[in-house]
Design a protein around this motif. Structure first.
Motif, PDB file in Angstrom:
ATOM      1  N   VAL A  91       0.838  -1.201   0.000  1.00 20.01           N
ATOM      2  CA  VAL A  91       0.000   0.000   0.000  1.00 20.01           C
ATOM      3  C   VAL A  91       0.871   1.248   0.000  1.00 20.01           C
ATOM      4  O   VAL A  91       0.604   2.208  -0.743  1.00 20.01           O
ATOM      5  CB  VAL A  91      -0.980  -0.001   1.203  1.00 20.01           C
ATOM      6  CG1 VAL A  91      -1.597   1.373   1.424  1.00 20.01           C
ATOM      7  CG2 VAL A  91      -2.062  -1.061   0.993  1.00 20.01           C
ATOM      8  N   LEU A  92       1.917   1.255   0.811  1.00 17.83           N
ATOM      9  CA  LEU A  92       2.794   2.430   0.851  1.00 17.83           C
ATOM     10  C   LEU A  92       3.528   2.611  -0.482  1.00 17.83           C
ATOM     11  O   LEU A  92       3.700   3.736  -0.955  1.00 17.83           O
ATOM     12  CB  LEU A  92       3.756   2.342   2.026  1.00 17.83           C
ATOM     13  CG  LEU A  92       3.072   2.430   3.398  1.00 17.83           C
ATOM     14  CD1 LEU A  92       4.062   2.154   4.521  1.00 17.83           C
ATOM     15  CD2 LEU A  92       2.384   3.777   3.589  1.00 17.83           C
ATOM     16  N   THR A  95       1.085   4.043  -2.890  1.00 13.99           N
ATOM     17  CA  THR A  95       0.902   5.464  -2.613  1.00 13.99           C
ATOM     18  C   THR A  95       1.993   6.278  -3.300  1.00 13.99           C
ATOM     19  O   THR A  95       1.712   7.315  -3.918  1.00 13.99           O
ATOM     20  CB  THR A  95       0.919   5.712  -1.089  1.00 13.99           C
ATOM     21  OG1 THR A  95      -0.112   4.916  -0.496  1.00 13.99           O
ATOM     22  CG2 THR A  95       0.686   7.162  -0.755  1.00 13.99           C
ATOM     23  N   TRP A 132      -6.178   0.146  -5.557  1.00 11.39           N
ATOM     24  CA  TRP A 132      -5.815  -0.080  -4.155  1.00 11.39           C
ATOM     25  C   TRP A 132      -6.036  -1.541  -3.764  1.00 11.39           C
ATOM     26  O   TRP A 132      -5.296  -2.087  -2.947  1.00 11.39           O
ATOM     27  CB  TRP A 132      -6.573   0.890  -3.247  1.00 11.39           C
ATOM     28  CG  TRP A 132      -6.147   2.300  -3.528  1.00 11.39           C
ATOM     29  CD1 TRP A 132      -6.860   3.256  -4.194  1.00 11.39           C
ATOM     30  CD2 TRP A 132      -4.883   2.886  -3.209  1.00 11.39           C
ATOM     31  NE1 TRP A 132      -6.110   4.404  -4.301  1.00 11.39           N
ATOM     32  CE2 TRP A 132      -4.898   4.213  -3.703  1.00 11.39           C
ATOM     33  CE3 TRP A 132      -3.737   2.435  -2.561  1.00 11.39           C
ATOM     34  CZ2 TRP A 132      -3.818   5.086  -3.561  1.00 11.39           C
ATOM     35  CZ3 TRP A 132      -2.661   3.293  -2.418  1.00 11.39           C
ATOM     36  CH2 TRP A 132      -2.701   4.600  -2.911  1.00 11.39           C
ATOM     37  N   LEU A 156      -8.989   3.661   0.884  1.00  5.17           N
ATOM     38  CA  LEU A 156      -7.772   4.243   0.317  1.00  5.17           C
ATOM     39  C   LEU A 156      -8.101   5.087  -0.913  1.00  5.17           C
ATOM     40  O   LEU A 156      -7.503   6.150  -1.117  1.00  5.17           O
ATOM     41  CB  LEU A 156      -6.768   3.140  -0.039  1.00  5.17           C
ATOM     42  CG  LEU A 156      -6.063   2.499   1.156  1.00  5.17           C
ATOM     43  CD1 LEU A 156      -5.469   1.153   0.774  1.00  5.17           C
ATOM     44  CD2 LEU A 156      -5.004   3.435   1.721  1.00  5.17           C
ATOM     45  N   PHE A 160      -7.034   8.904  -0.912  1.00  6.50           N
ATOM     46  CA  PHE A 160      -6.121   9.458  -1.907  1.00  6.50           C
ATOM     47  C   PHE A 160      -6.813  10.551  -2.711  1.00  6.50           C
ATOM     48  O   PHE A 160      -6.226  11.594  -2.996  1.00  6.50           O
ATOM     49  CB  PHE A 160      -5.576   8.357  -2.826  1.00  6.50           C
ATOM     50  CG  PHE A 160      -4.471   8.842  -3.722  1.00  6.50           C
ATOM     51  CD1 PHE A 160      -3.246   9.217  -3.198  1.00  6.50           C
ATOM     52  CD2 PHE A 160      -4.654   8.935  -5.087  1.00  6.50           C
ATOM     53  CE1 PHE A 160      -2.217   9.674  -4.011  1.00  6.50           C
ATOM     54  CE2 PHE A 160      -3.640   9.384  -5.925  1.00  6.50           C
ATOM     55  CZ  PHE A 160      -2.419   9.755  -5.375  1.00  6.50           C
ATOM     56  N   ARG A 182       1.040   9.555   1.832  1.00  6.18           N
ATOM     57  CA  ARG A 182       1.631   8.513   2.681  1.00  6.18           C
ATOM     58  C   ARG A 182       1.039   8.568   4.089  1.00  6.18           C
ATOM     59  O   ARG A 182       0.709   7.541   4.676  1.00  6.18           O
ATOM     60  CB  ARG A 182       3.154   8.699   2.718  1.00  6.18           C
ATOM     61  CG  ARG A 182       3.932   7.538   3.226  1.00  6.18           C
ATOM     62  CD  ARG A 182       5.434   7.681   3.013  1.00  6.18           C
ATOM     63  NE  ARG A 182       5.964   9.032   3.142  1.00  6.18           N
ATOM     64  CZ  ARG A 182       6.358   9.812   2.116  1.00  6.18           C
ATOM     65  NH1 ARG A 182       6.288   9.372   0.874  1.00  6.18           N
ATOM     66  NH2 ARG A 182       6.817  11.030   2.330  1.00  6.18           N
ATOM     67  N   ALA A 185      -2.404   7.060   4.022  1.00  2.00           N
ATOM     68  CA  ALA A 185      -2.341   5.595   3.922  1.00  2.00           C
ATOM     69  C   ALA A 185      -1.926   4.976   5.254  1.00  2.00           C
ATOM     70  O   ALA A 185      -2.500   3.972   5.683  1.00  2.00           O
ATOM     71  CB  ALA A 185      -1.375   5.188   2.806  1.00  2.00           C
ATOM     72  N   ARG A 186      -0.951   5.568   5.918  1.00  2.00           N
ATOM     73  CA  ARG A 186      -0.503   5.050   7.212  1.00  2.00           C
ATOM     74  C   ARG A 186      -1.633   5.085   8.242  1.00  2.00           C
ATOM     75  O   ARG A 186      -1.815   4.134   8.999  1.00  2.00           O
ATOM     76  CB  ARG A 186       0.689   5.856   7.727  1.00  2.00           C
ATOM     77  CG  ARG A 186       1.979   5.564   7.011  1.00  2.00           C
ATOM     78  CD  ARG A 186       3.107   6.481   7.557  1.00  2.00           C
ATOM     79  NE  ARG A 186       4.363   6.179   6.927  1.00  2.00           N
ATOM     80  CZ  ARG A 186       5.192   5.209   7.312  1.00  2.00           C
ATOM     81  NH1 ARG A 186       4.890   4.456   8.347  1.00  2.00           N
ATOM     82  NH2 ARG A 186       6.321   4.992   6.675  1.00  2.00           N
ATOM     83  N   LEU A 189      -4.005   2.274   7.416  1.00  2.00           N
ATOM     84  CA  LEU A 189      -3.381   0.992   7.753  1.00  2.00           C
ATOM     85  C   LEU A 189      -3.379   0.752   9.256  1.00  2.00           C
ATOM     86  O   LEU A 189      -3.639  -0.366   9.708  1.00  2.00           O
ATOM     87  CB  LEU A 189      -1.963   0.930   7.201  1.00  2.00           C
ATOM     88  CG  LEU A 189      -1.837   0.780   5.683  1.00  2.00           C
ATOM     89  CD1 LEU A 189      -0.421   1.084   5.231  1.00  2.00           C
ATOM     90  CD2 LEU A 189      -2.267  -0.612   5.248  1.00  2.00           C
TER      91      LEU A 189
END
Length: 197
Positions: A91-92, A95, A132, A156, A160, A182, A185-186, A189
């Motif tokens: 995922v990172l 991104t 994603w 996500l 985004f 980022r 996304a973090r 997550l």
């Protein structure tokens, strides 16, 4: 006996015609002509005035096709160099890829993003969520993987898109896009059991 007739190149048809219209729209955007008319587009594509309407129906649909191209590029890059590691790593990496694609042509991509908020054909969220979903895969390394597989990709996509909307509006500089994406996304997550490692 010689002939003075000029043989013209064959005109594109079907998918090639749609492609010619989309590429012409992209050229106009690169010339910083985001407010181009459908007549301008037809002239640039070297097609009849009615062709862009017949092929797409509206300028919003053409911008959607340009958005689809960006997502296709993101997917191709993620598939070409799949990052090692678990779902969070993917995922990172996704991104970073997504932000990099948007930053390759910031003026063009801001114009495309600006049009995605206009009424028109849907489907952008579905396409984005599919990108994603490719990154999340089986959610290995996340808590409650079944829930993560189901819920995380669309979230996500929302996240985004939210970061992109602030970038499109000029609230985020180009240099800040990847970092904020980022961070988004973090945060998501973390909500799905990632320990931040």
């Amino acid at each position: 006996m010689s002939s003075n007739k000029t043989v013209s190149a064959p005109r594109p048809r079907g998918d090639a015609l749609r492609q010619a219209v989309v590429e012409a729209a992209e050229r106009l955007l690169r010339q910083e002509r985001a407010e181009f008319s459908m007549r301008d587009l037809a002239t640039e594509a070297r097609v009849s005035f009615a062709t862009p309407f017949n092929q797409f129906g509206s300028k919003a649909a053409i911008m959607r096709a340009l958005s689809d191209r960006r997502i296709d590029t993101m997917e191709a890059r993620l598939r070409a160099a799949p990052p090692p590691g678990d779902a969070a790593s993917r995922v990172l990496a996704a991104t970073e890829i997504a932000a990099a694609v948007m930053l390759e042509e910031p003026a063009v991509n801001r114009a495309v993003m600006g049009w995605l908020g206009a009424p028109g054909p849907g489907g952008v969220w579905t396409r984005s969520a599919a990108f994603w979903r490719l990154a999340v895969a089986d959610a290995d390394g996340l808590g409650a993987p079944e829930r993560a597989v189901r819920d995380l990709p669309p979230l996500l996509a929302f996240g985004f898109r939210g970061v992109l909307s602030f970038w499109t509006a000029g609230d985020l500089a180009d240099a800040a896009l990847a970092g904020h994406a980022r961070d988004m996304a973090r945060a998501l997550l973390n909500g799905y059991g990632w320990d931040g490692g």
